[in-house]
Design a protein around this motif. Structure first.
Motif, short mmCIF file in Angstrom:
data_model
loop_
_atom_site.label_atom_id
_atom_site.label_comp_id
_atom_site.label_asym_id
_atom_site.label_seq_id
_atom_site.Cartn_x
_atom_site.Cartn_y
_atom_site.Cartn_z
N SER A 243 0.54 -1.19 0.10
CA SER A 243 -0.12 -0.23 0.21
C SER A 243 0.63 1.23 -0.54
O SER A 243 0.76 2.42 0.64
N ARG A 244 2.04 1.56 -1.27
CA ARG A 244 2.56 2.82 -0.94
C ARG A 244 1.84 3.75 -1.96
O ARG A 244 1.26 3.34 -2.59
N ALA A 245 2.08 4.77 -0.90
CA ALA A 245 0.82 5.72 -1.72
C ALA A 245 1.14 6.72 -3.28
O ALA A 245 0.27 6.37 -3.88
N PHE A 246 2.48 6.15 -3.50
CA PHE A 246 2.93 6.50 -4.87
C PHE A 246 2.69 5.44 -5.89
O PHE A 246 2.48 5.70 -7.26
N LEU A 247 2.02 4.09 -5.58
CA LEU A 247 1.52 3.05 -6.27
C LEU A 247 0.11 3.59 -6.15
O LEU A 247 -0.31 2.17 -6.28
N HIS A 248 -0.39 4.08 -5.62
CA HIS A 248 -2.27 4.36 -5.77
C HIS A 248 -2.47 3.65 -7.10
O HIS A 248 -2.10 3.72 -8.23
N PRO A 249 -3.55 2.53 -6.83
CA PRO A 249 -3.92 2.59 -8.12
C PRO A 249 -4.56 3.46 -9.03
O PRO A 249 -4.63 2.48 -10.25
N LEU A 250 -4.71 4.26 -8.19
CA LEU A 250 -5.49 5.68 -9.39
C LEU A 250 -4.01 6.11 -10.42
O LEU A 250 -4.08 5.98 -11.60
N LEU A 251 -2.80 5.87 -10.16
CA LEU A 251 -1.83 6.49 -10.60
C LEU A 251 -1.30 5.39 -11.40
O LEU A 251 -0.62 4.93 -12.13
N VAL A 252 -1.40 3.98 -11.22
CA VAL A 252 -1.56 3.13 -12.00
C VAL A 252 -1.92 2.66 -12.90
O VAL A 252 -1.79 2.83 -14.57
N SER A 253 -3.27 2.93 -12.45
CA SER A 253 -4.40 2.07 -13.87
C SER A 253 -4.64 3.67 -15.25
O SER A 253 -4.15 3.27 -16.35
N THR A 254 -4.52 4.82 -14.38
CA THR A 254 -4.76 6.17 -15.27
C THR A 254 -3.98 5.37 -17.01
O THR A 254 -4.22 6.21 -18.20
N PRO A 255 -2.55 6.27 -16.33
CA PRO A 255 -1.02 5.55 -18.49
C PRO A 255 -2.12 4.55 -18.75
O PRO A 255 -1.90 4.56 -19.82
N ILE A 256 -2.37 3.56 -18.10
CA ILE A 256 -2.32 2.58 -18.83
C ILE A 256 -3.78 2.51 -19.61
O ILE A 256 -3.11 2.54 -21.01
N ILE A 257 -4.77 2.91 -19.18
CA ILE A 257 -5.87 2.89 -19.89
C ILE A 257 -5.14 3.95 -21.01
O ILE A 257 -5.94 4.29 -21.98
N ALA A 258 -4.91 5.35 -20.76
CA ALA A 258 -5.30 6.91 -21.48
C ALA A 258 -4.48 5.92 -22.80
O ALA A 258 -4.49 5.90 -24.20
N GLY A 259 -3.01 5.27 -22.11
CA GLY A 259 -2.36 4.77 -22.88
C GLY A 259 -2.67 3.56 -23.96
O GLY A 259 -2.26 3.54 -25.44
N LEU A 260 -3.44 2.52 -23.92
CA LEU A 260 -4.27 2.04 -24.57
C LEU A 260 -5.23 2.67 -26.00
O LEU A 260 -5.78 2.53 -26.71
N LEU A 261 -5.63 3.78 -24.73
CA LEU A 261 -6.62 5.13 -25.44
C LEU A 261 -6.01 5.62 -26.91
O LEU A 261 -6.85 5.81 -28.19
N TYR A 262 -5.01 5.80 -26.97
CA TYR A 262 -4.11 6.93 -26.97
C TYR A 262 -3.48 5.76 -28.47
O TYR A 262 -3.80 5.28 -30.10
N LEU A 263 -3.23 4.14 -28.54
CA LEU A 263 -3.28 2.89 -29.06
C LEU A 263 -3.57 2.84 -30.36
O LEU A 263 -4.31 2.25 -31.48
N THR A 264 -5.51 3.00 -30.04
CA THR A 264 -6.53 2.12 -30.13
C THR A 264 -7.36 3.79 -30.91
O THR A 264 -8.92 3.27 -31.66
N ASN A 265 -6.99 4.76 -31.03
CA ASN A 265 -7.39 6.14 -31.31
C ASN A 265 -8.96 5.67 -31.46
O ASN A 265 -9.82 6.78 -31.54
N LEU A 266 -9.43 5.76 -29.69
CA LEU A 266 -10.64 6.34 -28.67
C LEU A 266 -10.24 6.88 -28.46
O LEU A 266 -9.48 7.58 -28.27
N SER A 267 -11.10 8.23 -28.27
CA SER A 267 -11.30 10.00 -27.70
C SER A 267 -11.66 8.96 -26.42
O SER A 267 -12.09 8.90 -25.77
#
Lengths: 239, 82
Positions: free
Chosen positions: A38-62
């Motif tokens: 449960s380290r704060a700098f690895l909070h689920p929001l900090l890990v999950s959002t770049p992954i999702i944003a990256g997938l949106l860029y890769l798949t050209n979804l807005s």
């Protein structure tokens, strides 16, 4: 009232397979967070959002497509906020004895959070729209959006600023608690709720239900208090 | 408002009903999940906002740390006074 229910129903029914993207991202984020202890700098929001944003860029979804497809999660934020009353009610009996510390901390903490943000915005010569969009940064998202709309700020910016404030809050709070000797989980929770709103509250519930309940209290009281004084305070910085 | 109504209702019962306890616990444990959609928006802001981003980030860092430190010292001061 019927119009509001129709709008909420529409929000829920627009949900699509993109909801799965958030769930998978969250599952990855949560696994990483738990395995890290449960380290704060690895909070689920900090890990999950770049992954999702990256997938949106890769798949050209807005982002709009993604956001609409996650209507159910955005809608659930409302019932979850209401649900915070349950742990809070379990701590209410303790409150009369703590009323002085709680009220002084909320009144001064909420005011100084806004005052510091506005003063630094002036010091850094940010544009007026940024100043109007950061004033409500320590308040939970639904209230912050209402205040920012009233002030004439950018809603897209305040949601980012509120998010970053929550993340910074949980990252720095532990170090400050350690150095100032704040070990009582009630006070840790209260401070997290006032300074880091719902993200701080989620973090506080990771510590204990008691810490989470006090964080809920701090978040709720600060939301009400800030909405009362902020429009007048912002007026002083614009003149 | 909804939270306030439920809080008032719960002050009249000794213990929340089991299903309410279970459902609220489940929702609260996964509070971060509800913030994911709006948080992803941080990666899709306009260039104009990104240009002011270093100032915004510094401002958030200083003001949030400042207010947490202030509240921690205030509470310690009040504890000593008691």
């Amino acid at each position: 009232m019927i119009e509001l229910i129709q709008l909420q129903w529409l929000q829920v029914t627009q949900s699509s397979w993109l909801l799965g993207l958030s769930l998978v991202g969250y599952a990855i984020g949560l696994t990483v967070y738990r395995r890290s202890g449960s380290r704060a700098f690895l909070h689920p929001l900090l890990v999950s959002t770049p992954i999702i944003a990256g997938l949106l860029y890769l798949t050209n979804l807005s982002f709009d497509q993604y956001y609409q497809g996650n209507g159910l999660l955005s809608w659930l934020l409302g019932p979850t906020t209401v649900a915070l009353a349950v742990p809070l009610s379990k701590q209410m009996r303790q409150l009369p004895a703590l009323v002085r510390t709680v009220s002084l901390t909320v009144l001064t903490g909420g005011f100084i959070a806004a005052l510091l943000a506005l003063s630094l915005a002036v010091l850094f010569s940010t544009s007026e729209v940024v100043l109007l969009s950061i004033a409500a940064k320590s308040v939970t998202t639904p209230i912050a959006m209402g205040i920012t709309d009233q002030l004439g700020g950018l809603l897209t910016l305040i949601t980012l600023v509120v998010l970053l404030t929550g993340i910074v809050g949980i990252l720095v709070a532990e170090t400050i608690f350690k150095h100032t000797g704040i070990v009582d989980e009630r006070w840790q929770g209260l401070i997290l709720g006032i300074s880091a709103h719902a993200i701080g509250t989620a973090r506080a519930f990771d510590k204990s239900p008691r810490c989470g309940a006090f964080s809920t209290l701090g978040m709720g009281l600060n939301g009400i208090w800030t909405s009362l004084f902020l429009p007048s305070l912002v007026g002083l910085f614009l003149n | 408002m909804g939270m306030l109504i439920l809080l008032l209702a719960l002050t009249f019962v000794d213990r929340p009903m089991e299903f309410l306890d279970h459902t609220s616990g489940l929702l609260i444990q996964n509070l971060s999940l509800m913030f994911i959609p709006i948080s992803v928006g941080a990666f899709f802001l306009s260039t104009d906002i990104y240009q002011q981003f270093p100032a915004i980030l510094t401002l958030i860092l200083l003001s949030t740390s400042g207010v947490i430190l202030f509240m921690a010292l205030l509470i310690k001061g009040l504890e000593k006074h008691d």
